[in-house]
Write an enzyme that holds these catalytic residues in place. Structure first.
Site, PDB file in Angstrom:
ATOM      1  N   HIS A 153      -8.754 -83.069-113.512  1.00  0.00           N
ATOM      2  CA  HIS A 153     -10.093 -82.457-113.402  1.00  0.00           C
ATOM      3  C   HIS A 153     -10.556 -82.395-111.943  1.00  0.00           C
ATOM      4  O   HIS A 153     -11.753 -82.351-111.676  1.00  0.00           O
ATOM      5  CB  HIS A 153     -11.130 -83.208-114.242  1.00  0.00           C
ATOM      6  CG  HIS A 153     -10.683 -83.514-115.637  1.00  0.00           C
ATOM      7  ND1 HIS A 153     -10.999 -82.725-116.717  1.00  0.00           N
ATOM      8  CD2 HIS A 153      -9.918 -84.521-116.123  1.00  0.00           C
ATOM      9  CE1 HIS A 153     -10.451 -83.242-117.821  1.00  0.00           C
ATOM     10  NE2 HIS A 153      -9.787 -84.323-117.475  1.00  0.00           N
ATOM     11  N   SER A 274     -11.132 -66.574 -86.187  1.00  0.00           N
ATOM     12  CA  SER A 274     -12.238 -65.717 -86.591  1.00  0.00           C
ATOM     13  C   SER A 274     -12.701 -64.929 -85.380  1.00  0.00           C
ATOM     14  O   SER A 274     -12.678 -65.432 -84.255  1.00  0.00           O
ATOM     15  CB  SER A 274     -13.376 -66.576 -87.139  1.00  0.00           C
ATOM     16  OG  SER A 274     -14.625 -65.914 -86.971  1.00  0.00           O
ATOM     17  N   LYS A 280     -12.982 -71.500 -85.763  1.00  0.00           N
ATOM     18  CA  LYS A 280     -12.252 -71.322 -87.026  1.00  0.00           C
ATOM     19  C   LYS A 280     -10.735 -71.364 -86.887  1.00  0.00           C
ATOM     20  O   LYS A 280     -10.166 -70.927 -85.903  1.00  0.00           O
ATOM     21  CB  LYS A 280     -12.642 -70.008 -87.705  1.00  0.00           C
ATOM     22  CG  LYS A 280     -14.008 -69.968 -88.334  1.00  0.00           C
ATOM     23  CD  LYS A 280     -14.332 -71.161 -89.232  1.00  0.00           C
ATOM     24  CE  LYS A 280     -13.534 -71.194 -90.515  1.00  0.00           C
ATOM     25  NZ  LYS A 280     -14.027 -70.216 -91.486  1.00  0.00           N
ATOM     26  N   GLU A 287      -3.930 -67.906 -98.494  1.00  0.00           N
ATOM     27  CA  GLU A 287      -4.892 -67.101 -99.265  1.00  0.00           C
ATOM     28  C   GLU A 287      -4.247 -65.802 -99.738  1.00  0.00           C
ATOM     29  O   GLU A 287      -4.503 -65.329-100.849  1.00  0.00           O
ATOM     30  CB  GLU A 287      -6.128 -66.794 -98.405  1.00  0.00           C
ATOM     31  CG  GLU A 287      -6.956 -68.034 -98.080  1.00  0.00           C
ATOM     32  CD  GLU A 287      -7.921 -67.778 -96.929  1.00  0.00           C
ATOM     33  OE1 GLU A 287      -8.800 -66.922 -97.078  1.00  0.00           O
ATOM     34  OE2 GLU A 287      -7.772 -68.427 -95.875  1.00  0.00           O
TER      35      GLU A 287
END
Ligand code: ARG
Length: 455
Positions: A153, A274, A280, A287
């Site tokens: 979980h 970024s 960043k 992804e």
């Protein structure tokens, strides 16, 4: 090539909707291989003269050289790769080129090409999976004893070893390879010689062409053979499940690279920045692997829906079988390679993993197990006692392994000094020696077994 019964030519849009060369040019190698096998068989059967067969074979070999050098000239009037090659053959050798299509149709030709292509896709995917497995095995061996939190979980559950966690993904890769192998075995029957739909009256030898193209045998039913695309569905299913596994791993990479987790650091080679935030460092490759799996699943669904309402035998709908397959294969290959690259190159922050491995009183089960083993307490009761110890630790704002012996004996007098020894995360993972469990020794044994099974 089919204009005999027509007085007028096709409308411009007819040509456009019909034309597939931009997509199916990827089949040129397979198409030439299929044609060479077909021509050689026709010669052996006395359907083609030795001279015509030799001219056809030499012409096809020239076309292969031309295409390999990037000299395929696309012409929308020639529809697809099959007509492009036959047309070019005509330019090279003259009227004998028109004899190649004896006892053959584009319907059996295209499915033969496509099967040969998918067979290569399977072999490439299996090789890329083996690379990923090697990367996972190497990192698992390196981290057989590194301790991290294990989750259910996404809540801290019990400590596990990092090597064990990585080997879980290796198991998925092994099943993926076996699914691809199943698909390959089922695919490997030759449709060539099924002709348009009904077979042919020419004395062809289907076993000979099957053998020449590396198929195990010819397909048994010509109607099925020209309209079957199950092999592409099988490939897409195996690719989809494989990409779903990669997506789960990618999700963990994304999560683990986030600052609150900080379980891994991705090197510059696998990070992006970024354009506005100078701080960043983004895990874009992971992804995209996660995102690509959505497209691959869409490709599987696209082909299944394409097939579901089709009457026998060939319908032009089937020309739409190639874009999803090509798309999925390209996405799967880059996903497999990028995932292997990330696994090889990323840094595991084992200090951080170890520091949070006990969070959430992750060794509470070990206390319950100790009561069962050493004090003969039934497990349900032991679970309750350990639960009260957890509640006490929470009350004190302490970790379970920070409670004193007298605190624990206040919960249950049967707890002795020896129980304290099972509350460390090291003791917890070391105890889980059951086959397939997380103990460092089991992880090392699993790595050794995996290496042995690959010989
Ligand atoms: N380009 C077609 C395809 O990909 C080849 C088969 C065409 N056959 C036909 N009878 N029009 O499916």
């Amino acid at each position: 090539m089919w204009g005999g019964r027509f007085a007028g030519g096709p409308a411009e849009l007819m040509r456009e909707i019909n034309c597939s060369i931009g997509v199916d040019k990827r089949l040129w190698r397979q198409d030439i291989a299929g044609s060479r096998a077909h021509a050689a068989m026709l010669k052996a059967q006395g359907v083609l003269t030795t001279e015509d067969a030799a001219a056809i074979d030499a012409g096809l070999s020239t076309i292969a050289d031309e295409y390999a050098a990037g000299k395929l000239v696309e012409d929308p009037a020639l529809e697809d790769i099959h007509m492009h090659i036959e047309h070019r053959l005509g330019e090279l050798i003259g009227p004998a080129a028109g004899r190649l299509h004896t006892a053959r149709s584009r319907n059996d030709q295209v499915v033969t090409d496509f099967k040969l292509f998918v067979r290569d896709c399977i072999d490439e995917a299996v090789a890329a999976l083996a690379e990923l497995e090697d990367a996972l095995l190497a990192r698992a061996e390196e981290h057989a004893g590194s301790i991290m939190p294990g989750f259910t979980h996404l809540q801290s559950a019990q400590p596990v070893t990092l090597g064990h966690h990585l080997l879980a993904y290796r198991e998925m890769a092994v099943r993926d390879r076996s699914r691809f192998a199943d698909a390959r075995a089922r695919l490997n029957e030759s449709p060539l010689g099924s002709a348009a739909l009904a077979g042919t009256g020419f004395p062809i030898d289907r076993k000979a062409t099957a053998e020449a193209l590396g198929f195990d045998r010819p397909t048994a039913n010509s109607l099925d053979a020209v309209s079957d695309r199950d092999f592409a569905v099988d490939y897409l299913h195996a690719a989809t499940l494989c990409s779903v596994h990669l997506s789960r791993l990618a999700e963990e990479i994304v999560m683990w690279a986030s600052q609150p987790f900080s379980f891994i650091a991705l090197p510059d080679a696998w990070s992006t920045g970024s354009s506005i935030m100078p701080n960043k460092r983004n895990p874009d490759a992971a992804e995209l692997v996660r995102g690509h799996s959505a497209r691959i699943l869409g490709d599987l669904v696209s082909l299944l829906v394409l097939l579901k309402g089709l009457p026998l035998a060939y319908s032009k709908d089937l020309q739409n079988d190639k874009p999803p397959l090509f798309d999925a294969h390209d996405l799967l290959m880059i996903s497999l390679q990028a995932t292997a690259g990330m696994i090889r190159d990323l840094t595991f922050r084992t200090d951080r993993m170890r520091a949070v491995a006990a969070a959430g009183h992750a060794t509470a089960t070990d206390l319950a197990d100790w009561l069962v083993r050493e004090a003969d307490v039934p497990f349900r009761e032991a679970h309750h006692i350990a639960g009260r110890a957890v509640a006490l630790a929470d009350e004190r704002g302490a970790a379970l392994d920070e409670l004193s012996l007298s605190d624990l004996q206040g919960v249950d007098p049967r707890i002795t000094e020896a129980a304290l020894g099972v509350l460390s995360v090291e003791a917890s993972v070391a105890a889980r020696r059951s086959f397939g469990g997380t103990a460092p020794d089991q992880v090392r044994a699993a790595v050794a077994a995996a290496r042995g099974s690959r010989q």
